[in-house]
Design a protein around this motif. Structure first.
Motif, PDB file in Angstrom:
ATOM      1  N   ALA A 180       0.833  -1.206   0.000  1.00  0.00           N
ATOM      2  CA  ALA A 180       0.000   0.000   0.000  1.00  0.00           C
ATOM      3  C   ALA A 180       0.867   1.256   0.000  1.00  0.00           C
ATOM      4  CB  ALA A 180      -0.927  -0.009   1.215  1.00  0.00           C
ATOM      5  N   ILE A 181       1.911   1.245   0.822  1.00  0.00           N
ATOM      6  CA  ILE A 181       2.758   2.436   0.930  1.00  0.00           C
ATOM      7  C   ILE A 181       3.535   2.674  -0.354  1.00  0.00           C
ATOM      8  CG2 ILE A 181       4.709   3.446   2.171  1.00  0.00           C
ATOM      9  CD1 ILE A 181       3.704   2.006   4.670  1.00  0.00           C
ATOM     10  N   ALA A 182       3.956   1.608  -1.034  1.00  0.00           N
ATOM     11  CA  ALA A 182       4.646   1.778  -2.322  1.00  0.00           C
ATOM     12  C   ALA A 182       3.754   2.522  -3.317  1.00  0.00           C
ATOM     13  CB  ALA A 182       5.048   0.417  -2.887  1.00  0.00           C
ATOM     14  N   ILE A 183       2.459   2.212  -3.280  1.00  0.00           N
ATOM     15  CA  ILE A 183       1.507   2.899  -4.163  1.00  0.00           C
ATOM     16  C   ILE A 183       1.388   4.371  -3.777  1.00  0.00           C
ATOM     17  CG2 ILE A 183      -0.905   2.987  -4.903  1.00  0.00           C
ATOM     18  CD1 ILE A 183      -0.940  -0.107  -4.457  1.00  0.00           C
ATOM     19  N   PHE A 184       1.324   4.656  -2.465  1.00  0.00           N
ATOM     20  CA  PHE A 184       1.261   6.043  -2.008  1.00  0.00           C
ATOM     21  C   PHE A 184       2.547   6.792  -2.351  1.00  0.00           C
ATOM     22  CE2 PHE A 184      -1.722   4.296   1.456  1.00  0.00           C
ATOM     23  CZ  PHE A 184      -2.840   4.541   0.680  1.00  0.00           C
ATOM     24  N   ILE A 185       3.697   6.112  -2.276  1.00  0.00           N
ATOM     25  CA  ILE A 185       4.960   6.738  -2.687  1.00  0.00           C
ATOM     26  C   ILE A 185       4.875   7.145  -4.158  1.00  0.00           C
ATOM     27  CG2 ILE A 185       7.403   6.265  -3.184  1.00  0.00           C
ATOM     28  CD1 ILE A 185       7.509   4.625  -0.619  1.00  0.00           C
ATOM     29  N   GLY A 186       4.296   6.267  -4.965  1.00  0.00           N
ATOM     30  CA  GLY A 186       4.112   6.589  -6.381  1.00  0.00           C
ATOM     31  C   GLY A 186       3.292   7.846  -6.578  1.00  0.00           C
ATOM     32  N   GLY A 229       5.012  -8.306  -2.222  1.00  0.00           N
ATOM     33  CA  GLY A 229       4.489  -6.955  -2.085  1.00  0.00           C
ATOM     34  C   GLY A 229       4.554  -6.177  -3.379  1.00  0.00           C
ATOM     35  N   PHE A 230       5.697  -6.291  -4.090  1.00  0.00           N
ATOM     36  CA  PHE A 230       5.823  -5.601  -5.380  1.00  0.00           C
ATOM     37  C   PHE A 230       4.788  -6.103  -6.374  1.00  0.00           C
ATOM     38  CE2 PHE A 230       7.520  -6.136  -9.722  1.00  0.00           C
ATOM     39  CZ  PHE A 230       7.429  -4.816 -10.135  1.00  0.00           C
ATOM     40  N   ALA A 231       4.617  -7.416  -6.449  1.00  0.00           N
ATOM     41  CA  ALA A 231       3.658  -7.985  -7.395  1.00  0.00           C
ATOM     42  C   ALA A 231       2.236  -7.487  -7.116  1.00  0.00           C
ATOM     43  CB  ALA A 231       3.704  -9.511  -7.337  1.00  0.00           C
ATOM     44  N   LEU A 232       1.871  -7.408  -5.847  1.00  0.00           N
ATOM     45  CA  LEU A 232       0.531  -6.943  -5.496  1.00  0.00           C
ATOM     46  C   LEU A 232       0.352  -5.465  -5.831  1.00  0.00           C
ATOM     47  CD1 LEU A 232       0.102  -8.742  -2.049  1.00  0.00           C
ATOM     48  CD2 LEU A 232      -1.157  -9.225  -4.159  1.00  0.00           C
ATOM     49  N   ALA A 233       1.359  -4.656  -5.526  1.00  0.00           N
ATOM     50  CA  ALA A 233       1.271  -3.229  -5.839  1.00  0.00           C
ATOM     51  C   ALA A 233       1.171  -3.008  -7.344  1.00  0.00           C
ATOM     52  CB  ALA A 233       2.479  -2.494  -5.267  1.00  0.00           C
ATOM     53  N   ALA A 234       2.016  -3.705  -8.111  1.00  0.00           N
ATOM     54  CA  ALA A 234       2.035  -3.529  -9.558  1.00  0.00           C
ATOM     55  C   ALA A 234       0.749  -4.035 -10.210  1.00  0.00           C
ATOM     56  CB  ALA A 234       3.239  -4.254 -10.159  1.00  0.00           C
ATOM     57  N   GLY A 272       9.892  13.071 -14.428  1.00  0.00           N
ATOM     58  CA  GLY A 272       8.748  12.784 -15.279  1.00  0.00           C
ATOM     59  C   GLY A 272       8.066  11.469 -14.975  1.00  0.00           C
ATOM     60  N   LEU A 273       8.347  10.889 -13.809  1.00  0.00           N
ATOM     61  CA  LEU A 273       7.770   9.588 -13.454  1.00  0.00           C
ATOM     62  C   LEU A 273       6.320   9.720 -13.029  1.00  0.00           C
ATOM     63  CD1 LEU A 273      10.729   8.112 -11.338  1.00  0.00           C
ATOM     64  CD2 LEU A 273       9.984   7.337 -13.593  1.00  0.00           C
ATOM     65  N   THR A 274       5.543   8.710 -13.333  1.00  0.00           N
ATOM     66  CA  THR A 274       4.169   8.614 -12.857  1.00  0.00           C
ATOM     67  C   THR A 274       4.076   7.415 -11.906  1.00  0.00           C
ATOM     68  OG1 THR A 274       3.557   7.225 -14.745  1.00  0.00           O
ATOM     69  CG2 THR A 274       3.205   9.609 -14.956  1.00  0.00           C
ATOM     70  N   SER A 275       3.003   7.381 -11.158  1.00  0.00           N
ATOM     71  CA  SER A 275       2.827   6.284 -10.210  1.00  0.00           C
ATOM     72  C   SER A 275       2.596   4.990 -10.968  1.00  0.00           C
ATOM     73  CB  SER A 275       1.630   6.581  -9.291  1.00  0.00           C
ATOM     74  OG  SER A 275       1.487   5.579  -8.317  1.00  0.00           O
ATOM     75  N   GLY A 276       3.501   4.037 -10.829  1.00  0.00           N
ATOM     76  CA  GLY A 276       3.392   2.779 -11.561  1.00  0.00           C
ATOM     77  C   GLY A 276       4.481   1.813 -11.133  1.00  0.00           C
ATOM     78  N   TRP A 277       4.557   0.676 -11.821  1.00  0.00           N
ATOM     79  CA  TRP A 277       5.439  -0.398 -11.380  1.00  0.00           C
ATOM     80  C   TRP A 277       6.922  -0.025 -11.343  1.00  0.00           C
ATOM     81  CZ3 TRP A 277       9.398  -2.408 -14.159  1.00  0.00           C
ATOM     82  CH2 TRP A 277       9.396  -2.236 -15.545  1.00  0.00           C
ATOM     83  N   PRO A 278       7.453   0.847 -12.223  1.00  0.00           N
ATOM     84  CA  PRO A 278       8.881   1.178 -12.087  1.00  0.00           C
ATOM     85  C   PRO A 278       9.213   1.830 -10.743  1.00  0.00           C
ATOM     86  CG  PRO A 278       8.085   1.800 -14.263  1.00  0.00           C
ATOM     87  CD  PRO A 278       6.879   1.477 -13.446  1.00  0.00           C
ATOM     88  N   TYR A 280       7.469   1.408  -7.932  1.00  0.00           N
ATOM     89  CA  TYR A 280       7.309   0.377  -6.902  1.00  0.00           C
ATOM     90  C   TYR A 280       8.534  -0.541  -6.867  1.00  0.00           C
ATOM     91  CZ  TYR A 280       2.440   1.733  -7.941  1.00  0.00           C
ATOM     92  OH  TYR A 280       1.296   2.426  -8.200  1.00  0.00           O
ATOM     93  N   LEU A 281       9.022  -0.915  -8.033  1.00  0.00           N
ATOM     94  CA  LEU A 281      10.185  -1.806  -8.107  1.00  0.00           C
ATOM     95  C   LEU A 281      11.416  -1.138  -7.511  1.00  0.00           C
ATOM     96  CD1 LEU A 281      11.465  -4.450  -9.066  1.00  0.00           C
ATOM     97  CD2 LEU A 281      11.841  -3.367 -11.299  1.00  0.00           C
ATOM     98  N   ALA A 282      11.596   0.146  -7.812  1.00  0.00           N
ATOM     99  CA  ALA A 282      12.746   0.866  -7.272  1.00  0.00           C
ATOM    100  C   ALA A 282      12.688   0.905  -5.745  1.00  0.00           C
ATOM    101  CB  ALA A 282      12.783   2.282  -7.839  1.00  0.00           C
TER     102      ALA A 282
END
Length: 498
Positions: A139-145, A377-382, A155-161, A163-165
């Motif tokens: 959940a927090i990875a998504i909020f970080i995005g 966690g990454f898989a669920l966020a992505a 120029g990043l948007t909220s998404g899997w890159p 979250y992976l980082a």
């Protein structure tokens, strides 16, 4: 701790087997190197680092997530829910302070429940904690995005890159070593706390009481009014979001095996952390809603930034809070990864989960306990991108564990009143009973907010319990610290009955 316990066990005559003692266990007495390959770096954290860890677990909740409770219950509903959930956490923290002084092991809540409620209670509690600590970072990875996107970083948007980082960088720091990891966490947490104070000072200059209750009233809801726009039921539905101001602080005991003087430092850190979190919740909640209005921030991914958008003169503060909010989210994300790895380590070391998950590296880090939950966690966020849903599923696991940990305190107080307690919970059983009742109420609330998320989490819980029922409970490791504590308690109980 395990060595001392083993010596005490050796001095106790062999007890008469009981149903609990009859559970098949693997000796794993250390002669085969089993525990030597599963050790953490002891003495790495004093009370200050542990206090920082307690605040770090939670501080992201002040920057994002809590405001969704405004959409569920309005200002009044969320305010009442936050007071009730704050009371639950205070009672729980004081109960855990006593339990952690009795059983200072990496098992934390699982270890407490194992001692009080047996192997089933230990696994039920440990699994619920794992659900919390795997899903909360997602959940927090998504909020970080969301914060990264609002800052327009590279120029990043909220998404899997993004979250992976997050998972790759911060798991890497944990693999480096626990002392370095907790020091990093303390610094980032301090930045986030200072930022919340600065935010509150600026936001209160725009405070208007009329902004607090500006959400449209649902006239069909029972008890609805300007302070409770969604009625009485909205208070209950806001419970999971009131928890977001405190969710995770109960994880401090998971650092017990890596702490200096855990019998003293863990209870102290728990108490100080809770006091800091109460103050932060109060100022953040009032300043945010009073500055821009409950309706404006109720659905925002970065509510503190949105709260400052009404005054162009505060644009500098908006930028500052945005960056600091990112620091707060990083602090909690980083610390929750630590907590999840230690809970997984303890359950695996004792045989409740596959034993290879508790292997530690040369730097005494449980590397698979970090990498595997991180990958999940990454898989669920992505896959979902749905922070509120991940949050609600995390709360589902948390509330089950809270109820079981509070029950453990009650059971041990009644069953073992003579047990040495270096720290005693103020109020005793009455305190843990309040935590138990409120935890069950919060568990029901997760079904009111998002029943699909709650049922998904329940299904995962059921699969884990089936694994324990049919396999792992027959392959427990007798020399794991939590199992040795339980065996010693059983032996001493037999002696007292003779």
């Amino acid at each position: 701790m395990a060595d001392d316990t083993g010596a005490r066990l050796a001095a106790v005559p062999e007890p008469t087997p009981s149903p609990e003692a009859a559970v098949p266990q693997t000796p794993g007495n250390g002669t085969d190197g089993y525990l030597e390959r599963r050790t953490l770096r002891r003495g790495s954290a004093g009370w200050l680092l542990l206090t920082g860890l307690g605040v770090a677990y939670v501080v992201s909740g002040d920057f994002s997530g809590w405001n969704i409770g405004l959409a569920q219950g309005g200002f009044g509903g969320l305010a009442i829910a936050t007071v009730l959930m704050g009371a639950m956490y205070a009672c729980l923290v004081y109960s855990l302070a006593e339990l952690s002084a009795i059983l200072p092991t990496a098992g934390g809540g699982y270890g407490f429940a194992r001692r009080a409620l047996g192997t089933w209670g230990g696994f039920l509690t440990g699994t619920a904690i794992l659900i919390e600590y795997i899903l909360a970072p997602a959940a927090i990875a998504i909020f970080i995005g969301d914060y990264v996107e609002s800052l327009n970083l590279f120029g990043l948007t909220s998404g899997w890159p993004v979250y992976l980082a997050c998972f790759a960088v911060f798991i890497g720091i944990h693999l480096w070593g626990v002392g370095e990891a907790l020091s990093f966490s303390l610094v980032v947490t301090a930045i986030a706390v200072i930022a919340l104070v600065v935010f509150a000072v600026g936001a209160f200059t725009q405070f208007d009481p009329a902004n607090l209750d500006n959400i449209a009233v649902d006239t069909t809801a029972a008890g609805a009014g300007s302070w409770l726009p969604l009625g009485i039921l909205g208070i209950w539905a806001a419970f999971p979001f009131g928890m977001w101001f405190f969710l995770g602080v109960e994880g401090v005991p998971l650092a017990a095996e890596e702490a200096k003087d855990p019998v003293r430092s863990v209870p102290r850190a728990l108490s100080i952390s809770m006091g800091i979190l109460v103050l932060l919740a109060l100022v953040t909640f009032l300043a945010s809603t009073g500055a821009r209005g409950a309706d404006a921030i109720k659905d925002a991914g970065n509510p503190l930034v949105v709260a400052l958008e009404g005054d162009p003169g505060l644009s500098w503060l908006k930028t500052f809070v945005n960056y600091a909010g990112l620091a707060g989210l990083v602090a909690s994300f980083f610390s929750l990864i630590y907590a999840g790895s230690r809970q997984l380590f303890a359950l695996s070391r004792a045989g409740y989960l596959p034993r290879f998950l508790s292997l530690t590296s040369k730097r005494k880090a449980p590397y698979l306990g970090l990498l595997i939950p991180g990958a999940i966690g990454f898989a669920l966020a992505a896959a979902t991108g749905n922070g509120p849903r991940m949050l609600n599923m995390a709360v589902f696991g948390a509330t089950i564990s809270y109820a079981l940990m509070a029950l453990s305190h009650i059971v041990l107080r009644r069953r073992e009143p003579g047990l040495e307690r270096p720290y005693r919970t103020p109020g005793g059983i009455a305190t843990s009973t309040v935590a138990f009742v409120l935890a069950l109420s919060a568990l029901v609330a997760t079904f009111l907010v998002d029943k699909d998320a709650a049922f998904i989490a329940l299904a995962v819980y059921a699969v884990a319990l089936a694994y324990f029922a049919f396999y792992s409970r027959h392959h427990l490791v007798a020399s794991a610290p939590e199992e040795e504590f339980a065996a010693l308690a059983e032996a001493e109980a037999e002696l007292s009955r003779d």
